[in-house]
Write an enzyme that holds these catalytic residues in place. Structure first.
Site, mmCIF file in Angstrom:
data_model
loop_
_atom_site.group_PDB
_atom_site.id
_atom_site.type_symbol
_atom_site.label_atom_id
_atom_site.label_comp_id
_atom_site.label_asym_id
_atom_site.label_seq_id
_atom_site.Cartn_x
_atom_site.Cartn_y
_atom_site.Cartn_z
ATOM 1 N N HIS A 1 0.795 -1.233 0.000
ATOM 2 C CA HIS A 1 0.000 0.000 0.000
ATOM 3 C C HIS A 1 0.824 1.277 0.000
ATOM 4 O O HIS A 1 0.257 2.363 0.026
ATOM 5 C CB HIS A 1 -0.932 0.018 1.220
ATOM 6 C CG HIS A 1 -0.200 0.196 2.512
ATOM 7 N ND1 HIS A 1 0.397 -0.848 3.178
ATOM 8 C CD2 HIS A 1 0.065 1.290 3.245
ATOM 9 C CE1 HIS A 1 0.971 -0.412 4.265
ATOM 10 N NE2 HIS A 1 0.805 0.885 4.338
HETATM 11 C C1 UD1 Z 1 -1.379 5.431 6.567
HETATM 12 C C2 UD1 Z 1 0.018 5.785 7.075
HETATM 13 C C3 UD1 Z 1 0.981 4.669 6.735
HETATM 14 C C4 UD1 Z 1 0.469 3.319 7.212
HETATM 15 C C5 UD1 Z 1 -0.922 3.092 6.648
HETATM 16 C C6 UD1 Z 1 -1.516 1.784 7.091
HETATM 17 C C7 UD1 Z 1 0.524 8.204 7.026
HETATM 18 C C8 UD1 Z 1 1.339 9.231 6.352
HETATM 19 N N1 UD1 Z 1 0.516 6.989 6.439
HETATM 20 O O1 UD1 Z 1 -1.319 5.361 5.151
HETATM 21 O O2 UD1 Z 1 2.223 4.931 7.371
HETATM 22 O O3 UD1 Z 1 1.342 2.293 6.779
HETATM 23 O O4 UD1 Z 1 -1.746 4.171 7.103
HETATM 24 O O5 UD1 Z 1 -2.754 1.633 6.487
HETATM 25 O O6 UD1 Z 1 -0.062 8.468 8.043
HETATM 26 N N2 UD1 Z 1 -8.996 4.823 3.408
HETATM 27 C C9 UD1 Z 1 -10.142 4.119 3.504
HETATM 28 N N3 UD1 Z 1 -10.573 3.756 4.750
HETATM 29 C C10 UD1 Z 1 -9.908 4.083 5.877
HETATM 30 C C11 UD1 Z 1 -8.738 4.832 5.767
HETATM 31 C C12 UD1 Z 1 -8.279 5.200 4.526
HETATM 32 O O7 UD1 Z 1 -10.782 3.795 2.518
HETATM 33 O O8 UD1 Z 1 -10.355 3.721 6.990
HETATM 34 C C13 UD1 Z 1 -8.500 5.191 2.079
HETATM 35 C C14 UD1 Z 1 -8.882 6.583 1.665
HETATM 36 O O9 UD1 Z 1 -9.133 6.574 0.315
HETATM 37 C C15 UD1 Z 1 -7.634 7.368 1.927
HETATM 38 C C16 UD1 Z 1 -6.546 6.341 1.637
HETATM 39 O O10 UD1 Z 1 -7.103 5.102 2.054
HETATM 40 O O11 UD1 Z 1 -7.555 8.502 1.145
HETATM 41 C C17 UD1 Z 1 -5.263 6.591 2.349
HETATM 42 O O12 UD1 Z 1 -5.471 6.723 3.754
HETATM 43 P P1 UD1 Z 1 -4.418 7.574 4.641
HETATM 44 O O13 UD1 Z 1 -4.774 7.484 6.062
HETATM 45 O O14 UD1 Z 1 -4.288 8.931 4.059
HETATM 46 O O15 UD1 Z 1 -3.045 6.871 4.362
HETATM 47 P P2 UD1 Z 1 -2.624 5.332 4.274
HETATM 48 O O16 UD1 Z 1 -2.215 5.055 2.873
HETATM 49 O O17 UD1 Z 1 -3.667 4.431 4.871
#
Ligand code: UD1
Length: 387
Positions: free
Chosen positions: A225
Site C-alpha cells: 500500500h
Molecule cells: C497510513 C500511514 C501509513 C500506514 C498506513 C496503514 C501516514 C502518512 N501513512 O497510510 O504509514 O502504513 O496508514 O494503512 O499516516 N482509506 C479508507 N478507509 C480508511 C482509511 C483510509 O478507505 O479507513 C483510504 C482513503 O481513500 C484514503 C486512503 O485510504 O484517502 C489513504 O489513507 P491515509 O490514512 O491517508 O493513508 P494510508 O495510505 O492508509
C-alpha cells in the site's frame, strides 16, 4: 527503571494515548494494559484521531486487540497530508486544554503521530514517542518526515532496536531522552497468537476456496500500500505482473488496502491477478493477519509492521522497497529487501521455495514485555514532571 521511593503526587493528569491509523492500534493495546496494570495505575485517556475509520481498518482491530473504545474520537477522516495533519491539530488542541494531561503518548510514524506531538509540545505538555529513532533515510516517505520531526520535539523516546538510539544521537538528541524498551507490536503478536484465526477459515469466510492453501509449496501472503508502489500506474502494473508470475509457483493471499484497491480500479489493472491463483481479500482483522502470516511459506510486503511481525514469527519476508527503517529485521530476522525489480523479487521467492529462506532469530527485547518496561520508565518520569 524503578519507581522512586518518594510518594506519588496527590494526582497527575491522564496520559493521553493517541491512535489514528491501523498500525497504531497493535502498538497501543499493550501500552494501555501496562499503564492500567502498573502499581499504582497510571491514568490514561484514549484518543482516536479517526485517520482510519472503516470497520476493517479500525473497528475490527479494536475488537481483535481488546482495545477499549476511544474516550474521544476526533473523526478527521481522509485528506491530503496537509489537510489531514491540520485537521488533527485543530481538533486535538481543545482536548489538551480540557483534560490537562501529564503527557501525550504517541506511537509510530503516521500523520496523527506528528500532528498530536506538535500540538502537545506547543502547549508545553511533554510527549513520549514509542517506536522512536527508526530511519529509512528516505525523505520521500511521508512517514520518515513524521519520524524525524516527532523525535526532534518529543521528550521521552522509546526505541525498539539499538540502532535507533544511534540515529537519534546523530540528530543531536540527548542520550538521557532515549530508553530502549523493546517492541510493543510484538507484545500484541505474542498476546494474540493463540487466538489467531486459521488461514483456511479466513478464506472460507470470504467465500473463497481454501484448497488454494493446500499447494505442496504452501502459500504466500501479500500486502502492498506504500504510495511509492501503488500510486503510479506503471509501477503498480509492474508489481502486479510480478505477483502474477510468483503466483504461478505459489498461490497468494493478497489482503488489499483500500488505497491499492482504488488505484487498481482507477488504472484498469483489475484483470492482472488470476483469481484461481491469487485470493484477494479486503483489509483483514488482526487475528486473521496473524493466522495468515503464521502459516505462510513467505510474506511479500511493503509494510513496516509486517517486516517485524514476520521476524518474530520466523517466517521469511521479502520487502518490496528500496530501504527499511527497521534494519534489525534484515540483520537478525527473516527479512530480505528485494526492491521493486521483477528479477530480484522472483529470485527472492525462488530462494525461499528452494529452502534458502532466512531462519533468523528474535531480536533483543522483542519478548512480550516492552509495554511493561515503558510503564515502569514512564511513571517516575511523569512524577518528575516529564523532564
Ligand atoms: C497510513 C500511514 C501509513 C500506514 C498506513 C496503514 C501516514 C502518512 N501513512 O497510510 O504509514 O502504513 O496508514 O494503512 O499516516 N482509506 C479508507 N478507509 C480508511 C482509511 C483510509 O478507505 O479507513 C483510504 C482513503 O481513500 C484514503 C486512503 O485510504 O484517502 C489513504 O489513507 P491515509 O490514512 O491517508 O493513508 P494510508 O495510505 O492508509
Amino acid at each position: 527503571m524503578t519507581s522512586p521511593a518518594s510518594p506519588a503526587p496527590a494526582s497527575i493528569g491522564p496520559v493521553i494515548c493517541v491512535v489514528g491509523a491501523r498500525p497504531n492500534f497493535m502498538k497501543m493495546a499493550p501500552i494501555l494494559r501496562a499503564l492500567a496494570a502498573h502499581e499504582p495505575p497510571i491514568p490514561a485517556l484514549l484518543v482516536h484521531t479517526g485517520q482510519h475509520y472503516d470497520h476493517g481498518m479500525s473497528h475490527q482491530l479494536f475488537i481483535d486487540l481488546r482495545l477499549p473504545q476511544p474516550d474521544i474520537n476526533l473523526e478527521v477522516g481522509s485528506g491530503s497530508h496537509a489537510v489531514q495533519t491540520a485537521e488533527v491539530m485543530r481538533r486535538f488542541e481543545p482536548v489538551i486544554d480540557e483534560h490537562k494531561p501529564s503527557c501525550v503518548l504517541v506511537v509510530g510514524d503516521v500523520n496523527s503521530t506528528l500532528a498530536c506531538t506538535l500540538v502537545a509540545v506547543k502547549r508545553n505538555v511533554p510527549v513520549a514517542h514509542v517506536e522512536a529513532g527508526l530511519r529509512s533515510y528516505d525523505r520521500k516517505m511521508p512517514e520518515e518526515i513524521n519520524r524525524v520531526l516527532t523525535d526532534q520535539v518529543a521528550d521521552r523516546l522509546y526505541t525498539t532496536e539499538r540502532s535507533a538510539a544511534d540515529n537519534l544521537l546523530r540528530e543531536g538528541v540527548a542520550p538521557e531522552r532515549v530508553c530502549f524498551a523493546g517492541n510493543v507490536m510484538i507484545d500484541s503478536l505474542l498476546d494474540s497468537r493463540e487466538r489467531a484465526r486459521s488461514a483456511a477459515d479466513t478464506l472460507r469466510q470470504h467465500g473463497l476456496d481454501a484448497a488454494l492453501l493446500q499447494h505442496p509449496k504452501g502459500y504466500g501472503v501479500v500486502t502492498m500500500h506504500r504510495p511509492s508502489n501503488v500510486d503510479d500506474a506503471v509501477t503498480l502494473r509492474g508489481l502486479l505482473e510480478t505477483l502474477a508470475m510468483v503466483a504461478r509457483d505459489l498461490p497468494l493471499v493478497f489482503a488489499m488496502h483500500p488505497r491499492t484497491r482504488s488505484n487498481i480500479e482507477r488504472f484498469g489493472l483489475g484483470g492482472l491477478l488470476d483469481p484461481a491463483r491469487v485470493a484477494v481479500l479486503p483489509p483483514q482483522g488482526y487475528l486473521e493477519m496473524v493466522g495468515l502470516m503464521g502459516g505462510a511459506a513467505l510474506v511479500l510486503t511493503d509494510s513496516g509492521g509486517l517486516q517485524e511481525e514476520t521476524t518474530a514469527l520466523g517466517v521469511p519476508c521479502l520487502t518490496m522497497r528500496e530501504n527499511t527503517e527497521r534494519p534489525i529485521t534484515v540483520e537478525q530476522g527473516t527479512n530480505t529487501m528485494v526492491g521493486r525489480e521483477r528479477a530480484a523479487i522472483l529470485a527472492g521467492v525462488a530462494d525461499i521455495l528452494e529452502g534458502r529462506g532466512k531462519r533468523g532469530r528474535v531480536p533483543e527485547y522483542w519478548d512480550g514485555h516492552a509495554a511493561e518496561r515503558i510503564a515502569a520508565d514512564l511513571w517516575p518520569w511523569l512524577q518528575a514532571g516529564g523532564h
